[in-house]
Structure formats: C-alpha cells, structure tokens
Design a protein around this motif. Sequence first.
Motif, PDB file in Angstrom:
ATOM      1  N   TYR A 139     -37.676  34.961 -33.588  1.00 29.99           N
ATOM      2  CA  TYR A 139     -36.508  34.692 -34.426  1.00 29.99           C
ATOM      3  C   TYR A 139     -36.908  33.832 -35.607  1.00 29.99           C
ATOM      4  O   TYR A 139     -38.005  33.268 -35.644  1.00 29.99           O
ATOM      5  CB  TYR A 139     -35.404  34.012 -33.601  1.00 29.99           C
ATOM      6  N   ARG A 140     -36.008  33.738 -36.562  1.00 28.31           N
ATOM      7  CA  ARG A 140     -36.285  32.945 -37.759  1.00 28.31           C
ATOM      8  C   ARG A 140     -35.294  31.790 -37.814  1.00 28.31           C
ATOM      9  O   ARG A 140     -34.102  31.963 -37.623  1.00 28.31           O
ATOM     10  CB  ARG A 140     -36.153  33.826 -39.015  1.00 28.31           C
ATOM     11  N   ARG A 141     -35.846  30.607 -38.076  1.00 30.39           N
ATOM     12  CA  ARG A 141     -35.003  29.423 -38.168  1.00 30.39           C
ATOM     13  C   ARG A 141     -35.595  28.483 -39.209  1.00 30.39           C
ATOM     14  O   ARG A 141     -36.801  28.211 -39.187  1.00 30.39           O
ATOM     15  CB  ARG A 141     -34.924  28.723 -36.814  1.00 30.39           C
ATOM     16  N   SER A 142     -34.755  28.016 -40.100  1.00 30.23           N
ATOM     17  CA  SER A 142     -35.191  27.079 -41.155  1.00 30.23           C
ATOM     18  C   SER A 142     -36.415  27.612 -41.897  1.00 30.23           C
ATOM     19  O   SER A 142     -37.390  26.901 -42.130  1.00 30.23           O
ATOM     20  CB  SER A 142     -35.505  25.712 -40.547  1.00 30.23           C
ATOM     21  N   ASN A 143     -36.335  28.918 -42.233  1.00 28.47           N
ATOM     22  CA  ASN A 143     -37.395  29.582 -43.006  1.00 28.47           C
ATOM     23  C   ASN A 143     -38.745  29.616 -42.281  1.00 28.47           C
ATOM     24  O   ASN A 143     -39.799  29.712 -42.906  1.00 28.47           O
ATOM     25  CB  ASN A 143     -37.575  28.909 -44.372  1.00 28.47           C
ATOM     26  N   LYS A 144     -38.708  29.522 -40.971  1.00 29.49           N
ATOM     27  CA  LYS A 144     -39.933  29.613 -40.173  1.00 29.49           C
ATOM     28  C   LYS A 144     -39.753  30.679 -39.103  1.00 29.49           C
ATOM     29  O   LYS A 144     -38.665  30.833 -38.531  1.00 29.49           O
ATOM     30  CB  LYS A 144     -40.259  28.272 -39.514  1.00 29.49           C
ATOM     31  N   ASN A 145     -40.808  31.404 -38.825  1.00 32.38           N
ATOM     32  CA  ASN A 145     -40.775  32.450 -37.801  1.00 32.38           C
ATOM     33  C   ASN A 145     -41.202  31.864 -36.458  1.00 32.38           C
ATOM     34  O   ASN A 145     -42.364  31.476 -36.288  1.00 32.38           O
ATOM     35  CB  ASN A 145     -41.698  33.601 -38.191  1.00 32.38           C
ATOM     36  N   TYR A 146     -40.258  31.811 -35.539  1.00 30.93           N
ATOM     37  CA  TYR A 146     -40.501  31.226 -34.215  1.00 30.93           C
ATOM     38  C   TYR A 146     -40.777  32.316 -33.182  1.00 30.93           C
ATOM     39  O   TYR A 146     -40.307  33.455 -33.301  1.00 30.93           O
ATOM     40  CB  TYR A 146     -39.283  30.423 -33.754  1.00 30.93           C
ATOM     41  N   THR A 147     -41.515  31.929 -32.153  1.00 32.98           N
ATOM     42  CA  THR A 147     -41.723  32.776 -30.978  1.00 32.98           C
ATOM     43  C   THR A 147     -41.455  31.926 -29.744  1.00 32.98           C
ATOM     44  O   THR A 147     -41.963  30.804 -29.638  1.00 32.98           O
ATOM     45  CB  THR A 147     -43.160  33.319 -30.920  1.00 32.98           C
ATOM     46  N   SER A 148     -40.663  32.457 -28.848  1.00 32.79           N
ATOM     47  CA  SER A 148     -40.400  31.728 -27.601  1.00 32.79           C
ATOM     48  C   SER A 148     -40.575  32.665 -26.415  1.00 32.79           C
ATOM     49  O   SER A 148     -40.399  33.878 -26.532  1.00 32.79           O
ATOM     50  CB  SER A 148     -38.993  31.122 -27.600  1.00 32.79           C
ATOM     51  N   TYR A 149     -40.937  32.076 -25.283  1.00 29.37           N
ATOM     52  CA  TYR A 149     -41.092  32.823 -24.035  1.00 29.37           C
ATOM     53  C   TYR A 149     -40.244  32.135 -22.968  1.00 29.37           C
ATOM     54  O   TYR A 149     -40.249  30.912 -22.858  1.00 29.37           O
ATOM     55  CB  TYR A 149     -42.551  32.837 -23.583  1.00 29.37           C
ATOM     56  N   LYS A 150     -39.532  32.973 -22.200  1.00 28.26           N
ATOM     57  CA  LYS A 150     -38.653  32.425 -21.163  1.00 28.26           C
ATOM     58  C   LYS A 150     -38.779  33.206 -19.863  1.00 28.26           C
ATOM     59  O   LYS A 150     -39.213  34.355 -19.839  1.00 28.26           O
ATOM     60  CB  LYS A 150     -37.186  32.473 -21.619  1.00 28.26           C
ATOM     61  N   VAL A 151     -38.392  32.539 -18.804  1.00 24.15           N
ATOM     62  CA  VAL A 151     -38.194  33.183 -17.503  1.00 24.15           C
ATOM     63  C   VAL A 151     -36.700  33.161 -17.238  1.00 24.15           C
ATOM     64  O   VAL A 151     -36.049  32.135 -17.438  1.00 24.15           O
ATOM     65  CB  VAL A 151     -38.942  32.425 -16.382  1.00 24.15           C
ATOM     66  N   ASP A 152     -36.156  34.287 -16.827  1.00 22.97           N
ATOM     67  CA  ASP A 152     -34.726  34.345 -16.541  1.00 22.97           C
ATOM     68  C   ASP A 152     -34.413  33.496 -15.310  1.00 22.97           C
ATOM     69  O   ASP A 152     -34.857  33.794 -14.207  1.00 22.97           O
ATOM     70  CB  ASP A 152     -34.308  35.793 -16.297  1.00 22.97           C
ATOM     71  N   THR A 153     -33.650  32.415 -15.518  1.00 24.62           N
ATOM     72  CA  THR A 153     -33.364  31.491 -14.408  1.00 24.62           C
ATOM     73  C   THR A 153     -32.067  31.826 -13.660  1.00 24.62           C
ATOM     74  O   THR A 153     -31.643  31.069 -12.795  1.00 24.62           O
ATOM     75  CB  THR A 153     -33.271  30.051 -14.934  1.00 24.62           C
ATOM     76  N   GLN A 154     -31.464  32.955 -13.999  1.00 26.21           N
ATOM     77  CA  GLN A 154     -30.188  33.301 -13.366  1.00 26.21           C
ATOM     78  C   GLN A 154     -30.289  33.353 -11.848  1.00 26.21           C
ATOM     79  O   GLN A 154     -29.435  32.857 -11.136  1.00 26.21           O
ATOM     80  CB  GLN A 154     -29.719  34.662 -13.896  1.00 26.21           C
ATOM     81  N   ASN A 155     -31.342  33.986 -11.360  1.00 23.79           N
ATOM     82  CA  ASN A 155     -31.517  34.144  -9.909  1.00 23.79           C
ATOM     83  C   ASN A 155     -32.654  33.268  -9.397  1.00 23.79           C
ATOM     84  O   ASN A 155     -33.345  33.609  -8.445  1.00 23.79           O
ATOM     85  CB  ASN A 155     -31.801  35.615  -9.581  1.00 23.79           C
ATOM     86  N   ILE A 156     -32.840  32.127 -10.058  1.00 23.33           N
ATOM     87  CA  ILE A 156     -33.994  31.277  -9.755  1.00 23.33           C
ATOM     88  C   ILE A 156     -33.961  30.753  -8.325  1.00 23.33           C
ATOM     89  O   ILE A 156     -34.996  30.494  -7.721  1.00 23.33           O
ATOM     90  CB  ILE A 156     -34.068  30.100 -10.753  1.00 23.33           C
ATOM     91  N   PHE A 157     -32.771  30.622  -7.745  1.00 21.29           N
ATOM     92  CA  PHE A 157     -32.704  30.081  -6.386  1.00 21.29           C
ATOM     93  C   PHE A 157     -33.072  31.111  -5.321  1.00 21.29           C
ATOM     94  O   PHE A 157     -33.053  30.818  -4.139  1.00 21.29           O
ATOM     95  CB  PHE A 157     -31.330  29.466  -6.121  1.00 21.29           C
ATOM     96  N   LYS A 158     -33.442  32.325  -5.792  1.00 22.46           N
ATOM     97  CA  LYS A 158     -34.051  33.286  -4.876  1.00 22.46           C
ATOM     98  C   LYS A 158     -35.551  33.015  -4.762  1.00 22.46           C
ATOM     99  O   LYS A 158     -36.224  33.601  -3.924  1.00 22.46           O
ATOM    100  CB  LYS A 158     -33.816  34.711  -5.382  1.00 22.46           C
ATOM    101  N   SER A 159     -36.060  32.157  -5.624  1.00 24.05           N
ATOM    102  CA  SER A 159     -37.479  31.798  -5.570  1.00 24.05           C
ATOM    103  C   SER A 159     -37.694  30.706  -4.533  1.00 24.05           C
ATOM    104  O   SER A 159     -36.750  30.196  -3.927  1.00 24.05           O
ATOM    105  CB  SER A 159     -37.966  31.340  -6.952  1.00 24.05           C
ATOM    106  N   GLN A 160     -38.951  30.329  -4.347  1.00 24.34           N
ATOM    107  CA  GLN A 160     -39.313  29.353  -3.320  1.00 24.34           C
ATOM    108  C   GLN A 160     -38.857  27.942  -3.691  1.00 24.34           C
ATOM    109  O   GLN A 160     -38.988  27.522  -4.837  1.00 24.34           O
ATOM    110  CB  GLN A 160     -40.827  29.369  -3.131  1.00 24.34           C
ATOM    111  N   ILE A 161     -38.296  27.235  -2.726  1.00 25.84           N
ATOM    112  CA  ILE A 161     -37.916  25.835  -2.919  1.00 25.84           C
ATOM    113  C   ILE A 161     -38.895  24.975  -2.110  1.00 25.84           C
ATOM    114  O   ILE A 161     -39.032  25.147  -0.903  1.00 25.84           O
ATOM    115  CB  ILE A 161     -36.469  25.573  -2.479  1.00 25.84           C
ATOM    116  N   ILE A 162     -39.576  24.062  -2.798  1.00 16.27           N
ATOM    117  CA  ILE A 162     -40.650  23.283  -2.192  1.00 16.27           C
ATOM    118  C   ILE A 162     -40.278  21.810  -2.203  1.00 16.27           C
ATOM    119  O   ILE A 162     -39.801  21.295  -3.209  1.00 16.27           O
ATOM    120  CB  ILE A 162     -41.968  23.499  -2.963  1.00 16.27           C
ATOM    121  N   LYS A 163     -40.505  21.138  -1.094  1.00 14.61           N
ATOM    122  CA  LYS A 163     -40.130  19.719  -0.983  1.00 14.61           C
ATOM    123  C   LYS A 163     -41.323  18.778  -1.098  1.00 14.61           C
ATOM    124  O   LYS A 163     -41.156  17.576  -1.186  1.00 14.61           O
ATOM    125  CB  LYS A 163     -39.403  19.479   0.341  1.00 14.61           C
ATOM    126  N   SER A 164     -42.524  19.326  -1.101  1.00 11.44           N
ATOM    127  CA  SER A 164     -43.719  18.486  -1.120  1.00 11.44           C
ATOM    128  C   SER A 164     -44.000  17.922  -2.509  1.00 11.44           C
ATOM    129  O   SER A 164     -43.639  18.518  -3.520  1.00 11.44           O
ATOM    130  CB  SER A 164     -44.916  19.309  -0.646  1.00 11.44           C
TER     131      SER A 164
END
Length: 365
Positions: A139-164
């Motif tokens: 995307y472009r913001r303030s005249n600069k071309n940005y790149t971002s990477y994300k992980v969809d956190t919608q179903n994140i609680f289906k992933s492993q929960i670690i207490k250590s």
Amino acid sequence: MRTIKFTTMNFKVALFALLSLMIASALMSCSQSGISGKVIDPANKVLEGVTVKVDKSNFITETEPNGEYTIEYAPGSFKLIFSKNGYTTHTLELNITNMTLFPAETIMMYPIPKEKGIYLLEGNRLVSLTPFPIKKNEYRRSNKNYTSYKVDTQNIFKSQIIKSDVIKFIDTSPDPIRFARLKKNGLIEDYYSEWMDIKYKYDGFIDDKQEKVGEEKILLRSISANPGIYALIGVYKAVMSGRIHPDVDKKSFPFIVSHSENDKQEIKNRIEKIAEVMNNPQELSLDIAKKCFLSVKKDEKIFQTIKDSITKSKTRIVDFGAVMPGENINEAYIKVRFKREEDNEEVMSDDYRRLVKVDGEWYAD
C-alpha cells in the motif's frame, strides 16, 4: 624343633585354598567395577530399553525400568554409545585407565520426528502446530510504498497455547524458518524502502537459541517468551537487500504464550476486538462509515484536512475509497484517489491517509 612335613594331600589343600582366594578376589574386583549411569528424555523421565554399548567391543547392555544401567569395560580410551528406536543417538567418550566403578554423566535423548517439519517439544512429546497462511499487503502512505505481512489471527485460539517460559522445538524442516512476535492484529513486519535501505515501522522477528543434538545433529531451538502471540514463519532472503522477509508461499505456525488464565483472556479480548474491526470495516464504526465511506465530502473537516495534507503541486483529489482498519480500534486508513500532472499527462494515484479516533470522533491525522 618340630618339623612340618608337606604331604601330597597337604599341598593339594593349600593350592585349592590359594586358588579359591584368588577367584574370590577377582570376583570381588569385578563386582566393584563397571560404568553406571542413567538415561532420561527431555521431560526428565527415565528411558527404559536404551541399548548401551562399548564401541568396537562385545560389552553391551540395556537400561532398566528405572533408566539406569551398568556395563563392563576394558580399561583405556573408548566410546559408550546410547541408542533407541525413535530417539537421537548419543556418544560418550571416556578414558578410564583401571578397573573401577565409574559413575557416568546422565544422558538425555530427544525424540526424532517421523516426517520433516518443525515440532513443539512438549515434555517428551512432539506436537505438530496448526499452519496459517501468510498474507502480504502492499500500500501507499505518505508518498511511500509500504509492504506488510500478517498472519490471520481470527482463529488464532485454534493454535497451540503454551504456558512455559522457555519453549523448545525440534526442527527438521528443509526450509528456513524464523521466530516472530506478532502484534495483536497478526502483523509480522511493516516497512518501506528508501534508497536501497529498508525502514521498519514494525519488525517482529526475534532470535532463538539453537543447538544440534545427537549423532543425527537434530536442530533443537528454544526461545524465552513473555505472554503474547508468536509464530514460526517461513522466510526468504531478498536478493537486493539481503534482508529476511516472510515467504507467502510458505506457512506460518502461530502459538500463544499464556502464563495464566488472565493472560489468555486478555489476549483473547484484544484479538476479538481487532477481528471484529477486520471483519466489519464499517464498524470502525458507523460514524467512520458515514464520515469517510458514504458521505466524506459532506464532512468538510475531514475532507479539508486530508486535502490540505496533499501538498504536491498540480494534484487534486478525485474520490475517496474503502476504509482499511489500522493496528488498533482507534486507528484506520482511508483510500484517497487523486490525479496529478507528470510530463503534461494526468496520472491517477492512490494513497492512504491515517484516521484516528479521539473521544469518540474520527479525525484525519
């Protein structure tokens, strides 16, 4: 003086007694010599049935149900080899010059995955993590071309929960993988390029401790982590910059570190809030939809602020587009389409302008 006569019978008795004494001494010496030790797994539980062998010899034994063993040896320098199906093989080099009862160090053996990949080491178990796709956004913001990477956190609680506090992984993956701490919206990194250099708005990659274990040289990786969202990210190295970036053709393996139920609930509440915004951009909320999506031109305050922020000459705003959520519920970006003249030609461009929510009202930043 009394003379003692040695008869044939007396000689045989004396010889038998001497031989008996020598045999008893030898047996006593054997019973007090040998190498003894214990074999355990990563959960510090004893391992039964581990084969213990003195290399290049016939001395061999197995660990008992309590994980302990005792094995004979010939004095000198030699290797003690520990092996068990499904576990790493270990070698202990020793130099024992005489016959004695030698206490060997405790050996820890690690489980080996049946298939290539990266696995959470939970006690003595290997746990597969749920894969999540990596999403790239340019995307472009303030005249600069940005790149971002994300992980969809919608179903994140289906992933492993670690207490250590210290989390360990066994890595046999052929692909390069890095650890990252994610923002609550799943952001891995966000950056723009400037004169062959990369400027990070957010860089979530973190270093881990690595150690190769066993004769198989299995990679053992560990991190110390505070409560939050983390992920193992498939990466690639950029040719020009040499920087490491997430690889959208690979997977991510998120996990949540939660030391208590309060940690877990706090993370869950934030994720749900952000997921709500991500799923319903108009819910940024109805007032942002009214001001920015449906009738922004009627809101002179926002319109004029955004218009004034575009300072390039011969540039004019054409229209406003979709609203994109920001990194929290009080931030958003609105797509602005404008025209400008370049070499006597009109060029259409898109840009994003930041909006912030203050006291329930949205303002252009």
